[in-house]
Design an enzyme around this catalytic site. Sequence first.
Site, PDB file in Angstrom:
ATOM      1  N   LYS A  94       0.842  -1.202   0.000  1.00  0.00           N
ATOM      2  CA  LYS A  94       0.000   0.000   0.000  1.00  0.00           C
ATOM      3  C   LYS A  94       0.881   1.256   0.000  1.00  0.00           C
ATOM      4  O   LYS A  94       1.908   1.293   0.681  1.00  0.00           O
ATOM      5  CB  LYS A  94      -0.888  -0.017   1.246  1.00  0.00           C
ATOM      6  N   SER A 114      -9.489   1.734   3.346  1.00  0.00           N
ATOM      7  CA  SER A 114      -8.676   2.484   2.416  1.00  0.00           C
ATOM      8  C   SER A 114      -7.654   1.637   1.654  1.00  0.00           C
ATOM      9  O   SER A 114      -7.069   2.115   0.682  1.00  0.00           O
ATOM     10  CB  SER A 114      -7.927   3.583   3.160  1.00  0.00           C
ATOM     11  N   SER A 164      -9.626  -0.449   7.558  1.00  0.00           N
ATOM     12  CA  SER A 164      -9.107  -0.293   6.201  1.00  0.00           C
ATOM     13  C   SER A 164      -8.401  -1.509   5.601  1.00  0.00           C
ATOM     14  O   SER A 164      -8.109  -1.510   4.404  1.00  0.00           O
ATOM     15  CB  SER A 164      -8.154   0.906   6.137  1.00  0.00           C
TER      16      SER A 164
END
Lengths: 445, 48
Positions: free
Chosen positions: A72, A146, A170
């Site tokens: 990420k 997210s 997330s």
Amino acid sequence: MMANEELLQMSLMQLTEGVRRRQMTVSEIVDAYYHNIVRWNSVVNAFVEVKPREQLNFSHEGPLEGVPVAIKDLYHVEGYSTRAGGVQYEWTPRTDAEAVARLRGAGCTIMGKTNTHEYAMGGTTINPHFGTTRNPWDPERVAGGSSGGSAAAVAAGMVPVALGTDTAGSIRIPAAFCGLVGLKATYNAVPLEGIIPLSWSCDHAGPIGRTVDDVAAIFSVLTKKVRDFDGDRDQNVNSLRIGIISGEACQDWDEDITGRFDDCVQEMRSSQISVAKVELPLWKESLAAQFTMSRVESASFHAQWLKESPDKYGKDVFQRLTMGRQFSGVDYVNSLRIRQLAVQGYDTLFEACDLLVLPTVSILPPKIDQIVDNATFIQLTAPFNLVGLPAMTVPLMPSTEGLPIGLQIVGRWGREDEMFRLARWVERVRGPVGFPKTIKPLDVL
Amino acid sequence: MKVDDNNSDNVQQTVEHAQRVINAVAIPLETAPLFHLMCSMNLGGVGE
């Protein structure tokens, strides 16, 4: 030489074993996954940065030799830009975040950086700067967030595992929306050094993968523990006492989610697993305290950019940061005191049970143009960020429309091993999830 | 609880709602703020 289709369906253990036995090479594994990145990223938009194939640094020997991973865009990765899904700054670090360094040290190959909701501050991964990440099960729907890019990359067969971060859900929300296993480990069990913060006291890190064994293997390397990597092969779930969520937090769930969750509980009963209803301690209050603390902490981190270049934020993230500046010091301290009460409440709850189960998200993945308030995504996940307890999601049977549904398993502090045990049982009862039918990662051109 | 933070018209309302919930909790006087999660856990820290 092994066919791509075969490689893409192998577990991490099968891949590493295959490399050790010289049945396949690291290069063949990377090629198989890289092929799907090239083929599907224009549809899914999971990756925001991928190096040309010839520039990928191949791994050295280690317990995860040959395993491709995606990271990420909140983590620092040597040689890649860190932008955290925003445009306030861009930096190319010379060192890896500690979690990334541990994966690289174990022999993983870093395939690239994945998309995130801007500064990890939202549940959709609709990003005004880097585009929307689409759900591989239905590209008209959000992948969740997210860590939406990481989840979509795994679901689309671009990597077998990826790293995400989780401040209110997330990792678990996109993993659930994409039919995957996602682990928010115990607070600080996976090191946060080298990760752009959203909320220091609620931020957690962890892996997303297709199976519990794959996630457990990555978790083992991230925490330098051996026990689960070799597989905590104790499959006995009958000694576990399972708390089933009840009470106020059970309102407004999607009908399919209620149905699949009830089916799972019924299956536990049929399998002689001990189950009892429990209520989340201080549920509403925990949500409000987590909301306050995470907003205030993120407003603190972003203070200078908010002052100097507020126009560089997307509308939703700017609003969320604005909220953080409106809480008082008393609000923040009272939230910290509520956290103390919630911790005590969970200590009491976990005297009566070993694990807690509940749906991961109360809704199915919404369409991209459908407006859903952020609170709906996180109402069943955020309380465990407040108290730091480990929580993971594992897929249940899909909805009537064929959309993924996640079961959330919450454990005691540091007892991910017990969570893995129940999650493996859920996997066995459910059977394999497979790959999405819209995106066809297994098709060989 | 719905803390709607997607609606720009709702920022103040959302903050006030969260404040009402927080400040309605009867926090015992002896409850100190918890600054670090690991300090609070009586289970021996991370990963045994």
